[in-house]
Scaffold this active site. Structure first.
Site, mmCIF file in Angstrom:
data_model
loop_
_atom_site.group_PDB
_atom_site.id
_atom_site.type_symbol
_atom_site.label_atom_id
_atom_site.label_comp_id
_atom_site.label_asym_id
_atom_site.label_seq_id
_atom_site.Cartn_x
_atom_site.Cartn_y
_atom_site.Cartn_z
ATOM 1 N N GLY A 46 16.209 -15.291 -38.472
ATOM 2 C CA GLY A 46 15.300 -16.286 -38.719
ATOM 3 C C GLY A 46 14.094 -15.842 -37.870
ATOM 4 O O GLY A 46 13.936 -15.018 -37.041
ATOM 5 N N GLN A 51 5.731 -16.787 -34.354
ATOM 6 C CA GLN A 51 6.153 -15.274 -33.953
ATOM 7 C C GLN A 51 5.337 -14.126 -34.419
ATOM 8 O O GLN A 51 5.524 -13.132 -34.139
ATOM 9 C CB GLN A 51 7.768 -15.224 -34.172
ATOM 10 C CG GLN A 51 8.684 -16.289 -33.449
ATOM 11 C CD GLN A 51 10.004 -15.962 -33.857
ATOM 12 O OE1 GLN A 51 10.427 -16.472 -34.868
ATOM 13 N NE2 GLN A 51 10.653 -15.244 -32.994
ATOM 14 N N CYS A 89 16.370 -14.066 -29.483
ATOM 15 C CA CYS A 89 14.919 -14.346 -30.061
ATOM 16 C C CYS A 89 14.166 -13.136 -30.069
ATOM 17 O O CYS A 89 14.152 -12.338 -29.249
ATOM 18 C CB CYS A 89 14.223 -15.482 -29.199
ATOM 19 S SG CYS A 89 12.640 -15.935 -30.117
ATOM 20 N N LEU A 90 13.705 -13.057 -31.453
ATOM 21 C CA LEU A 90 12.827 -11.929 -31.764
ATOM 22 C C LEU A 90 11.875 -11.568 -30.842
ATOM 23 O O LEU A 90 11.079 -10.499 -30.555
ATOM 24 C CB LEU A 90 12.685 -11.813 -33.240
ATOM 25 C CG LEU A 90 13.602 -11.624 -34.181
ATOM 26 C CD1 LEU A 90 13.144 -11.793 -35.492
ATOM 27 C CD2 LEU A 90 14.540 -10.433 -34.026
ATOM 28 N N HIS A 131 17.038 -23.824 -33.852
ATOM 29 C CA HIS A 131 16.149 -22.802 -33.319
ATOM 30 C C HIS A 131 14.540 -22.441 -33.828
ATOM 31 O O HIS A 131 13.576 -22.332 -33.178
ATOM 32 C CB HIS A 131 16.745 -21.474 -33.280
ATOM 33 C CG HIS A 131 16.134 -20.204 -32.332
ATOM 34 N ND1 HIS A 131 16.658 -19.704 -31.224
ATOM 35 C CD2 HIS A 131 14.878 -19.496 -32.779
ATOM 36 C CE1 HIS A 131 15.937 -18.816 -30.859
ATOM 37 N NE2 HIS A 131 15.206 -18.594 -31.717
ATOM 38 N N GLU A 132 14.531 -22.167 -35.176
ATOM 39 C CA GLU A 132 13.092 -21.881 -35.808
ATOM 40 C C GLU A 132 12.322 -23.205 -35.876
ATOM 41 O O GLU A 132 11.251 -22.922 -35.635
ATOM 42 C CB GLU A 132 13.613 -21.438 -37.363
ATOM 43 C CG GLU A 132 14.224 -20.307 -37.498
ATOM 44 C CD GLU A 132 13.852 -19.094 -36.533
ATOM 45 O OE1 GLU A 132 12.770 -18.946 -36.059
ATOM 46 O OE2 GLU A 132 15.053 -18.501 -36.018
ATOM 47 N N HIS A 135 10.708 -23.447 -32.473
ATOM 48 C CA HIS A 135 9.303 -22.669 -32.527
ATOM 49 C C HIS A 135 8.294 -23.341 -33.000
ATOM 50 O O HIS A 135 7.108 -23.116 -32.387
ATOM 51 C CB HIS A 135 9.742 -21.506 -33.505
ATOM 52 C CG HIS A 135 10.356 -20.106 -32.820
ATOM 53 N ND1 HIS A 135 9.813 -19.686 -31.522
ATOM 54 C CD2 HIS A 135 11.564 -19.545 -33.008
ATOM 55 C CE1 HIS A 135 10.731 -18.696 -31.102
ATOM 56 N NE2 HIS A 135 11.478 -18.518 -31.989
HETATM 57 NI NI NI Z 1 13.448 -17.131 -31.848
#
Ligand code: NI
Length: 185
Positions: A46, A51, A89-90, A131-132, A135
C-alpha cells in the site's frame, strides 16, 4: 511510469491533512500509476500520496492481487471485534509494531476513472485500507503504539534515519528492499 522517491518519518508532509480531489484528471491518473510503480519497487502492499510528497487524497493498495486505486477514500463502516497485527510502513523502514484495528471495514472511494465504488474487507486488506487512509489524514501506525513501544520504535528509527538524508528514500525500479514485504504499507 516513474518510481518516485519515498518521504520518510521526519518529513512534515507525512503529518499534513490531504486535499480532496475535485476531479480525477489525467494528472491524478499519472500520480496513481506512479504510485503503483513506486509501491511495487518498494515491495510494499500500500502507498498513500503524502509518502511521495503529494497532498492529494489518493492511495493505492495491492494485497495478494486485490488491487485498488482509491481517490477520496473514507471509511463508512468499521466493525469489531478489533484485531491486532504487526505493521510496518514504507516511510518508516525497518520499524514494526503491533497495531489494534477494527477487523472489518467498508470503504467508499472513487476509482481511477472517477467512478464511485464501495468495498468491504477484513484481514490484511482491511488493515491496509485503514493504514493508508490514516496516511491521508497525517496519521502513522506508530501513533497507535503504547508509550513504551512507541519509544522503542522511535529509538530504532534513530538508528535508521541517517540513511535517508533530507527524509528521502530512493528506490530502484524492481528492487526488493524489504525483508518483511507483506508488512510494509
Ligand atoms: Ni505506511
Amino acid at each position: 511510469m516513474t518510481v518516485l522517491p519515498i518521504r520518510v518519518l521526519g518529513d512534515p508532509v507525512l503529518r499534513e491533512e490531504t486535499t480532496p480531489v475535485a476531479a480525477v484528471t489525467d494528472d491524478i491518473r499519472r500520480l496513481i500509476d506512479d504510485m503503483f510503480e513506486t509501491m511495487y519497487a518498494a515491495n510494499g502492499i500500500g502507498l498513500a500520496a503524502p509518502q511521495v510528497g503529494r497532498t492529494e487524497r489518493v492511495c493505492v493498495v495491492d494485497v495478494e492481487g486485490a488491487v485498488y486505486a482509491l481517490v477520496n477514500p473514507e471509511i463508512v463502516q468499521a466493525q469489531g471485534p478489533k484485531s491486532k497485527a504487526e505493521e510496518g510502513c514504507l516511510s518508516i523502514p525497518d520499524v514494526y509494531g503491533d497495531v489494534e484495528r477494527p477487523k472489518h471495514v467498508t470503504v467508499r472511494a472513487l476509482d481511477r476513472d472517477g467512478v464511485p465504488f464501495e468495498v468491504s474487507a477484513e484481514g490484511l486488506l482491511g488493515r491496509c485500507f485503514q493504514h493508508e487512509i490514516d496516511h491521508l489524514h497525517g496519521k502513522l501506525f506508530i501513533d497507535y503504539l503504547s508509550f513504551l513501544k512507541r519509544r522503542s520504535a522511535l529509538a530504532r528509527w534513530e538508528e535508521e534515519k541517517d540513511q535517508y538524508p533530507g527524509f528521502i528514500r530512493h528506490l530502484k525500479p524492481g528492487a526488493h528492499v524489504s525483508e518483511h514485504p507483506d508488512e510494509e504499507l
